[in-house]
Design an enzyme around this catalytic site. Structure first.
Site, PDB file in Angstrom:
ATOM      1  N   LYS A 155       0.859  -1.194   0.000  1.00 48.06           N
ATOM      2  CA  LYS A 155       0.000   0.000   0.000  1.00 48.06           C
ATOM      3  C   LYS A 155       0.887   1.233   0.000  1.00 48.06           C
ATOM      4  CE  LYS A 155       0.131   2.027   3.568  1.00 48.06           C
ATOM      5  NZ  LYS A 155       0.263   2.598   4.917  1.00 48.06           N
ATOM      6  N   ASP A 182      -5.418   0.439   8.188  1.00 50.23           N
ATOM      7  CA  ASP A 182      -5.238   0.259   6.739  1.00 50.23           C
ATOM      8  C   ASP A 182      -5.985  -0.953   6.194  1.00 50.23           C
ATOM      9  OD1 ASP A 182      -3.631   2.458   6.234  1.00 50.23           O
ATOM     10  OD2 ASP A 182      -1.794   1.385   6.731  1.00 50.23           O
TER      11      ASP A 182
HETATM   12  P1  ATP Z   1       1.422   0.663   8.088  1.00 47.78           P
HETATM   13  O1  ATP Z   1       1.910   1.285   6.821  1.00 47.78           O
HETATM   14  O2  ATP Z   1       0.023   0.061   7.969  1.00 47.78           O
HETATM   15  O3  ATP Z   1       1.634   1.495   9.313  1.00 47.78           O
HETATM   16  P2  ATP Z   1       3.812  -0.869   8.327  1.00 47.78           P
HETATM   17  O4  ATP Z   1       4.231  -1.240   6.934  1.00 47.78           O
HETATM   18  O5  ATP Z   1       4.498   0.310   8.929  1.00 47.78           O
HETATM   19  O6  ATP Z   1       2.256  -0.658   8.340  1.00 47.78           O
HETATM   20  P3  ATP Z   1       3.776  -3.655   9.076  1.00 47.78           P
HETATM   21  O7  ATP Z   1       4.824  -4.224   8.171  1.00 47.78           O
HETATM   22  O8  ATP Z   1       2.364  -3.916   8.759  1.00 47.78           O
HETATM   23  O9  ATP Z   1       3.999  -2.089   9.278  1.00 47.78           O
HETATM   24  O10 ATP Z   1       4.150  -4.170  10.537  1.00 47.78           O
HETATM   25  C1  ATP Z   1       3.631  -3.592  11.720  1.00 47.78           C
HETATM   26  C2  ATP Z   1       3.860  -4.543  12.904  1.00 47.78           C
HETATM   27  O11 ATP Z   1       2.974  -5.655  12.778  1.00 47.78           O
HETATM   28  C3  ATP Z   1       5.255  -5.118  12.981  1.00 47.78           C
HETATM   29  O12 ATP Z   1       5.816  -4.685  14.185  1.00 47.78           O
HETATM   30  C4  ATP Z   1       5.092  -6.649  12.979  1.00 47.78           C
HETATM   31  O13 ATP Z   1       5.809  -7.257  14.011  1.00 47.78           O
HETATM   32  C5  ATP Z   1       3.602  -6.885  13.179  1.00 47.78           C
HETATM   33  N1  ATP Z   1       3.045  -7.949  12.282  1.00 47.78           N
HETATM   34  C6  ATP Z   1       2.154  -8.882  12.610  1.00 47.78           C
HETATM   35  N2  ATP Z   1       1.838  -9.647  11.551  1.00 47.78           N
HETATM   36  C7  ATP Z   1       2.526  -9.202  10.515  1.00 47.78           C
HETATM   37  C8  ATP Z   1       2.610  -9.579   9.153  1.00 47.78           C
HETATM   38  N3  ATP Z   1       1.894 -10.579   8.635  1.00 47.78           N
HETATM   39  N4  ATP Z   1       3.432  -8.872   8.358  1.00 47.78           N
HETATM   40  C9  ATP Z   1       4.132  -7.816   8.875  1.00 47.78           C
HETATM   41  N5  ATP Z   1       4.092  -7.429  10.145  1.00 47.78           N
HETATM   42  C10 ATP Z   1       3.296  -8.106  10.975  1.00 47.78           C
END
Ligand code: ATP
Length: 278
Positions: A8, A122
């Site tokens: 995204k 999201d």
């Molecule tokens: P956003 O842009 O929605 O804020 P992000 O890309 O910053 O998301 P994610 O990669 O979704 O962050 O990870 C957020 C947290 O979720 C991490 O600390 C991770 O440990 C936890 N998590 C749980 N399940 C998953 C998964 N399937 N994939 C990634 N992270 C996960």
């Protein structure tokens, strides 16, 4: 069946307020890349296996968003996740994975959760799976004019950023909303984006100064616009054509950076075309 869980991207993200319960109000143009994770969901007792370049960074226990997504739908499932997206990087990998599991289970006859936003801001937009204006705390989605399939380069400097930490570092929480979405081609989209911002970018840079270096490097490689997505640290550059994007990706390659040349998806992502990870 394998479900894509595309990255995204917040092409614009304005923080417009904060609710009494602490949740931030956003106004964001959300699009998807033709690159991301993939999940395979098979009926059975709850189990998760993970492979892919970032498999080592995700929790594999009950708190993995894939398993939590199945639980909110009142079922278990055997899930295999291919983790191609860096974790905690602002491109919604966990939300994309959860939404892909929800979509797979819905195709198997399970009812979607009444409030998918409860699992993450999201998730509703990832479930919708196509460009949208996202407002409120993620629950309010409105259609936008068609987003052209622009070539993009994604760069993450290898620094995980916690979303709550970035929100905490914000200087202002009452910024103006985005202008009304209004474009009809790549030039007018880029012109419109010039009137928008990612309000989380300065806060993220204060925690991870390498983001500035990434943005400057993307500009140096000819990006028409470069900006951070979500709460960072992944940044995107928009390019005129696929060759320039691929060339830029090659030039940006560094051992500590994750660099991918891909393309914006104008509509739902049903599978991935070839993308180059450098
Ligand atoms: P956003 O842009 O929605 O804020 P992000 O890309 O910053 O998301 P994610 O990669 O979704 O962050 O990870 C957020 C947290 O979720 C991490 O600390 C991770 O440990 C936890 N998590 C749980 N399940 C998953 C998964 N399937 N994939 C990634 N992270 C996960």
């Amino acid at each position: 069946m394998i479900q894509p869980a595309p990255a995204k991207l917040n092409l614009a993200l304005h923080v417009t307020g904060r609710r009494a319960d602490g949740y931030h109000l956003l106004d964001s143009l959300v699009v998807f890349a033709r690159h991301g994770d993939a999940v395979e969901v098979v009926p059975g007792a709850s189990a998760l296996t993970v492979d892919g370049p970032f498999a080592g960074d995700v929790p594999v226990g009950a708190d993995n968003l894939c398993l939590r997504a199945a639980r909110t739908m009142g079922t278990g499932a055997r899930i295999h996740l291919t983790k191609n997206l860096p974790v905690a990087s602002g491109i919604g990998g966990g939300s994309a994975d959860a939404a892909a599991v929800m979509r797979a289970l819905a195709a198997q006859g399970h009812a979607l959760p009444a409030d998918p936003a409860a699992l993450g801001a999201d998730i509703p937009v990832c479930l919708a799976g196509q460009p949208a204006r996202m407002r409120g705390v993620g629950e309010r989605l409105d259609p936008v004019p068609e987003v052209p399939a622009l070539p993009i380069v994604l760069v993450n400097p290898g620094i995980p950023l916690s979303t709550p930490a970035v929100f905490k570092a914000l200087q202002r929480r009452d910024n103006s909303p985005m202008p009304e979405p209004d474009w009809h081609d790549a030039d007018s989209l880029i012109g419109w984006l010039g009137k928008t911002r990612n309000d989380l970018q300065p806060a993220a840079i204060s925690l991870a100064p390498a983001i500035s270096e990434v943005l400057t490097a993307l500009e140096g490689q000819g990006a028409r616009l470069s900006r951070m997505s979500g709460s960072g640290a992944t940044c995107f550059g928009l390019f005129d054509d696929a060759d320039s994007a691929a060339r830029a990706a090659r030039a940006l390659a560094r051992p500590d950076w994750w660099v991918v040349a891909s393309e914006l998806a104008s509509g739902p992502v049903r599978g991935y075309t070839s993308t180059a990870t450098v």
